[in-house]
Write a protein that holds these residues in place. Structure first.
Motif, PDB file in Angstrom:
ATOM      1  N   SER A   1     -30.945  39.674  -8.524  1.00 19.05           N
ATOM      2  CA  SER A   1     -31.347  39.246  -7.176  1.00 19.05           C
ATOM      3  C   SER A   1     -31.388  40.431  -6.232  1.00 19.05           C
ATOM      4  O   SER A   1     -32.293  40.545  -5.391  1.00 19.05           O
TER       5      SER A   1
ATOM      6  N   ASP B   1     -36.938  34.420  -8.014  1.00 17.78           N
ATOM      7  CA  ASP B   1     -35.540  34.593  -8.392  1.00 17.78           C
ATOM      8  C   ASP B   1     -34.982  33.302  -8.988  1.00 17.78           C
ATOM      9  O   ASP B   1     -34.525  32.437  -8.250  1.00 17.78           O
ATOM     10  N   GLU B   2     -35.021  33.183 -10.287  1.00 19.85           N
ATOM     11  CA  GLU B   2     -34.528  31.994 -10.995  1.00 19.85           C
ATOM     12  C   GLU B   2     -34.950  30.706 -10.279  1.00 19.85           C
ATOM     13  O   GLU B   2     -34.132  29.862  -9.976  1.00 19.85           O
TER      14      GLU B   2
ATOM     15  N   GLN C   1     -34.075  31.075  -5.212  1.00 22.14           N
ATOM     16  CA  GLN C   1     -33.465  30.171  -6.192  1.00 22.14           C
ATOM     17  C   GLN C   1     -33.314  28.763  -5.606  1.00 22.14           C
ATOM     18  O   GLN C   1     -33.634  27.774  -6.246  1.00 22.14           O
TER      19      GLN C   1
HETATM   20 MG   LIG Z   1     -29.110  36.113  -8.808  1.00 26.40          MG
END
Ligand SMILES: [Mg+2]
Ligand SMILES: Nc1ncnc2c1ncn2[C@@H]1O[C@H](COP(=O)(O)OP(=O)(O)O)[C@@H](O)[C@H]1O
Lengths: 253, 248
Positions: A45, A156-157, A80
């Motif tokens: 991240s 990010d994910e 995320q």
């Molecule tokens: Mg992360």
């Protein structure tokens, strides 16, 4: 193929602490889809925040993908968690990303509806965020980023908090949007299956503190990819052994 | 009416009957506790004499002025101190010193500075609501989700000024408005306190009545204040629910 972004010799750390990332160097080709995998806490991240210009690196550079363009942003982040503003409608949330660009109100609105169409939620433009499901909120998160026509889309994910069925649907959606918008993608995930399903290239990060690139390999599987195929399983297996080497080395968590 | 409504009505009726009974049964002289049945006549005298409307309008004027100024100042200072660390540090000891001084303690200075005037009443009300709003706004603006600030930066809304209206104020609106609501009640207390010292309004009229032992008139004005506060609160809650309509 032309290079969109050159990331050269990034070293990243906080305050006087040890480096989180010791060295990250990669060139991203136009329209490529690159996945970054690595153990939790390795700095994935943080790397995206540096590329997006939210955090200054200790060393290294990220090249600008194009001459300053008042109607586009070089980078856009998909978080995320959806991070929608609860006091704005869905349309308002997409417009939020466009407000700092030099576009007329009409152009902003046009762009917003364009991406809402693209993610299939144009009918939801006037709803509030709380009225959407988790999967729909992630689509808006994605739409907000696509609306600024970024040269490089950073994710990010984005699907990690979703159930398996929704996650698979959105993975398919993302591939469709990638083709439709001709954008370049850098996608962080800790899900190896997801990395192999989506990406042309997978970069494995490891080593703590002071992570660096452990492996960088291509995924030459034909699309659409079949999760049940031998080739697919083989790639996931390769990735898994690269990661377990990191763990065995005592460098991971 | 449902069960809840009946119980509330029964409670109020019991209270009024008990109140009526105490002076009527001679337990306490009516002068010390005027029975509720005596109030309509007292109210009517105050209205026809012109005193009621005059006092109420004066107090509403002080209230509105003081509330707007005190709330505006408190919210602005609180949000600013939350956003600029230097201002926060600069103000920290000044506020520690000033905050514990109750509004009433400022009355002598208010009178020395402004005389027995509207400005003196306004000043005391401003002090009465300033700190509540300061702390509520400060806390709310400090607690704004850092992820939303990062989101703003990621899409080019860089710097406090660009984040103030789209992020900080809406994210702290609920906390700020909670402070404003507490201030609505505090301001009425401050109005009465300020007027007890002779500035025209409900408080002054209550003081006059009590010096003449017209306790029924005092009660009339107590009820007037309660009703005014109730109405302001109802209007405020209605407004707040509209402002925060995006909340679930
Ligand atoms: Mg992360
Ligand atoms: N704002 C910050 N200040 C100090 N350390 C941080 C900060 N943000 C992240 N870190 C540290 O950097 C490391 C990498 O974090 P992160 O990039 O979130 O990892 P990942 O996304 O790979 O799980 C972690 O050890 C984390 O504690």
């Amino acid at each position: 193929m032309a290079t969109v972004v050159d990331i050269a010799g990034l070293a990243i750390g906080f305050d006087n602490g040890p480096p989180v990332l010791a060295d990250f160097t990669a060139s991203l080709e136009a329209r490529s889809f690159t996945a970054i995998v690595g153990p939790s806490g390795v700095g994935k991240s943080t790397l995206l925040r540096v590329i997006a210009g939210l955090l200054a690196p200790r060393e290294g550079t990220v090249s600008a993908p194009f001459e300053p363009d008042p109607g586009r942003r070089p980078f856009a982040l998909v978080f995320q968690e959806a991070r929608l503003l609860p006091w704005r409608s869905i349309l308002g949330n997409v417009l939020f990303g466009l407000e700092r660009l030099h576009l007329s109100a009409g152009e902003r609105r046009h762009r917003a509806f364009e991406v809402l169409e693209l993610v299939g939620l144009a009918d939801y433009a006037h709803r509030w965020p709380y009225q959407l499901s988790g999967g729909q909120r992630q689509r808006i998160n994605l739409a907000r980023a696509l609306a600024v026509h970024p040269a490089l889309l950073l994710l990010d994910e984005p699907f990690s908090a979703l159930d398996a069925i929704t996650r698979h649907t959105l993975q398919g959606e993302l591939l469709r949007l990638w083709h439709a918008t001709h954008t370049t993608i850098l996608f962080v995930t800790h899900d190896l299956d997801e990395a192999v399903y989506l990406a042309d290239r997978v970069i494995v990060l490891g080593g703590q503190p002071g992570a660096r690139i452990i492996r960088d390999f291509l995924v030459p599987l034909a699309r659409p990819r079949d999760r049940g195929s031998v080739g697919f399983a083989d790639h996931v297996h390769q990735l898994r052994s690269a990661l377990s080497d990191i763990m065995a080395g005592g460098e991971g968590i | 009416m449902n069960r809840r409504g009946w119980l509330a009505a029964a409670g109020l009726a019991t209270f009024l009957l008990g109140w009526e009974a105490v002076p009527r049964l001679g337990l306490v002289p009516a002068l010390l506790l005027p029975p509720p049945s005596s109030l309509p006549a007292a109210f009517w005298r105050e209205i026809t004499g012109g005193w009621w409307l005059d006092a109420t309008l004066h107090s509403l004027g002080h209230y509105t002025m003081g509330l707007l100024l005190g709330t505006g100042l408190g919210v602005a200072l609180g949000v600013a101190a939350a956003l600029w660390n230097d201002l926060d540090r600069f103000l920290s000891w000044v506020i520690r010193l000033l905050r514990p001084v109750p509004g009433l303690a400022w009355v002598p200075f208010a009178i020395v500075w402004f005389g027995i005037s509207e400005a003196a009443a306004t000043f005391i009300i401003v002090i009465g609501v300033l700190w509540i709003n300061f702390y509520a706004s400060y806390g709310a603006a400090r607690a704004v989700d850092k992820d939303l600030i990062e989101l703003a930066e990621a899409f080019g809304h860089k710097g406090v000024w660009r984040q103030l209206v789209p992020i900080v104020l809406p994210a702290s609106a609920s906390g700020i408005l909670a402070g404003v609501r507490t201030g609505l009640g505090q301001a009425w207390m401050a109005v009465v306190a300020a007027e007890l010292f002779g500035i025209p309004g409900l408080g002054q009229r209550m003081m006059q009545a009590s010096s003449l032992l017209a306790t029924d008139v005092v009660v009339v004005y107590m009820i007037t204040i309660a009703v005014c506060y109730g109405l302001t609160d109802i209007v405020f809650v209605w407004l707040r629910d509209r402002i925060l309509s995006w909340q679930r």
